[in-house]
Design a protein around this motif. Sequence first.
Motif, short mmCIF file in Angstrom:
data_model
loop_
_atom_site.label_atom_id
_atom_site.label_comp_id
_atom_site.label_asym_id
_atom_site.label_seq_id
_atom_site.Cartn_x
_atom_site.Cartn_y
_atom_site.Cartn_z
N GLU A 139 49.27 -2.48 55.28
CA GLU A 139 50.83 -2.38 55.33
C GLU A 139 51.06 -0.93 54.62
O GLU A 139 50.72 -0.71 53.69
CB GLU A 139 51.26 -3.39 54.68
CG GLU A 139 51.24 -4.97 55.22
CD GLU A 139 51.63 -5.93 54.37
OE1 GLU A 139 51.81 -5.85 53.19
OE2 GLU A 139 52.26 -6.86 55.16
N ILE A 140 51.61 -0.05 55.42
CA ILE A 140 51.84 1.32 55.07
C ILE A 140 53.29 1.58 55.09
O ILE A 140 54.07 1.22 56.15
CB ILE A 140 50.88 2.29 56.11
CG1 ILE A 140 49.65 1.93 56.22
CG2 ILE A 140 51.26 3.79 55.84
CD1 ILE A 140 48.86 2.76 57.07
N GLU A 141 53.86 2.25 53.94
CA GLU A 141 55.06 2.74 53.83
C GLU A 141 55.14 4.12 53.66
O GLU A 141 54.65 4.86 52.50
CB GLU A 141 55.88 1.91 52.58
CG GLU A 141 57.21 2.25 52.41
CD GLU A 141 57.71 1.47 51.37
OE1 GLU A 141 59.09 1.60 51.13
OE2 GLU A 141 57.18 0.81 50.61
N ASN A 142 55.69 5.14 54.33
CA ASN A 142 55.99 6.36 54.24
C ASN A 142 57.32 6.35 53.27
O ASN A 142 58.41 6.24 53.90
CB ASN A 142 56.01 6.97 55.41
CG ASN A 142 55.77 8.67 55.29
OD1 ASN A 142 56.49 9.12 54.45
ND2 ASN A 142 55.21 9.36 56.15
N LEU A 143 57.10 6.99 52.03
CA LEU A 143 58.35 7.22 51.14
C LEU A 143 58.96 8.56 51.42
O LEU A 143 60.23 8.63 50.93
CB LEU A 143 57.73 7.25 49.79
CG LEU A 143 57.28 5.74 49.57
CD1 LEU A 143 56.61 5.86 48.01
CD2 LEU A 143 58.18 4.53 49.69
N THR A 144 58.21 9.62 52.19
CA THR A 144 59.04 10.82 52.62
C THR A 144 59.79 10.81 53.91
O THR A 144 60.98 11.29 53.98
CB THR A 144 57.77 11.93 52.87
OG1 THR A 144 57.19 11.63 51.42
CG2 THR A 144 58.39 13.18 52.77
N GLY A 165 53.62 17.20 52.35
CA GLY A 165 54.97 16.41 51.58
C GLY A 165 55.02 14.95 51.60
O GLY A 165 55.82 14.38 51.34
N ASP A 166 53.85 14.44 52.61
CA ASP A 166 53.87 12.99 52.79
C ASP A 166 53.63 12.32 51.22
O ASP A 166 52.80 12.75 50.40
CB ASP A 166 52.94 12.46 53.80
CG ASP A 166 53.56 12.60 55.07
OD1 ASP A 166 54.67 12.71 55.25
OD2 ASP A 166 52.86 12.28 56.05
N ARG A 167 54.46 11.07 51.07
CA ARG A 167 54.06 10.21 50.00
C ARG A 167 53.85 8.73 50.79
O ARG A 167 54.87 8.43 51.12
CB ARG A 167 54.91 10.39 48.67
CG ARG A 167 54.54 9.40 47.74
CD ARG A 167 55.08 10.19 46.42
NE ARG A 167 56.56 9.80 46.56
CZ ARG A 167 57.38 8.50 46.18
NH1 ARG A 167 56.50 7.71 45.47
NH2 ARG A 167 58.63 8.64 46.09
N ILE A 168 52.88 8.14 50.56
CA ILE A 168 52.43 6.92 51.33
C ILE A 168 52.03 5.81 50.36
O ILE A 168 51.48 6.13 49.32
CB ILE A 168 51.89 6.97 52.42
CG1 ILE A 168 50.41 7.06 52.09
CG2 ILE A 168 52.44 7.67 53.51
CD1 ILE A 168 49.44 7.11 53.53
#
Length: 202
Positions: A139-144, A165-168
Amino acid sequence: MAEIALKALGAGPPVATAGSDPAAEPTVADVWAECDLGFVLLLHRRDDGYFAEEVYYSLRGRDDGAEEGWAACDHLGGGLLGFDPEDATSREEVLAGHAMAIVTESESMVYTGRSVEKEGDELLRVVELLVSAEVDVLEIENLTRPSQYRRSLSSALALLVLLPGDRIRVRAARSTRSGCIPVGEVIELSHTPDSATRGDWL
């Protein structure tokens, strides 16, 4: 290997399943595709008997003999894995009681076509996870770039690619008839070029 990677991108999900014999030929462990970028993780046994991994990359939308619109794959990198990911004993030794663990990570300058100031090149972070035998979903959530989704796994190795810049957040899970059951801790990954941080367990 580049042809195997290209066929895997054209097929969508991994074309090899857990239990395939890497001694016979390179097998596809995982595929990551996002924003017209495609990455394929291959597993193979070297002549010395040790297992190794290779990552290939492609860009969708070019006209140079593509498989389902993908350009010919380029080799990004690879190296000795040091263990058999499908062997239960080796797998648990590496995991040391965790549901998942980072086994390799690297940064690669890749042409994405998105960055004007760098002539289309961007520094991407490539992470490979080993998951326990009870895990078949991430289960992956990209916060950016806000998004949340699930990825089914067909091998013990999972490939994650982070754009600048990604934060997951990544959680391992086990699928059931009624949904998914979380397994173990959450790991958070971020990628800020020149100061990328390793995974933090939450």
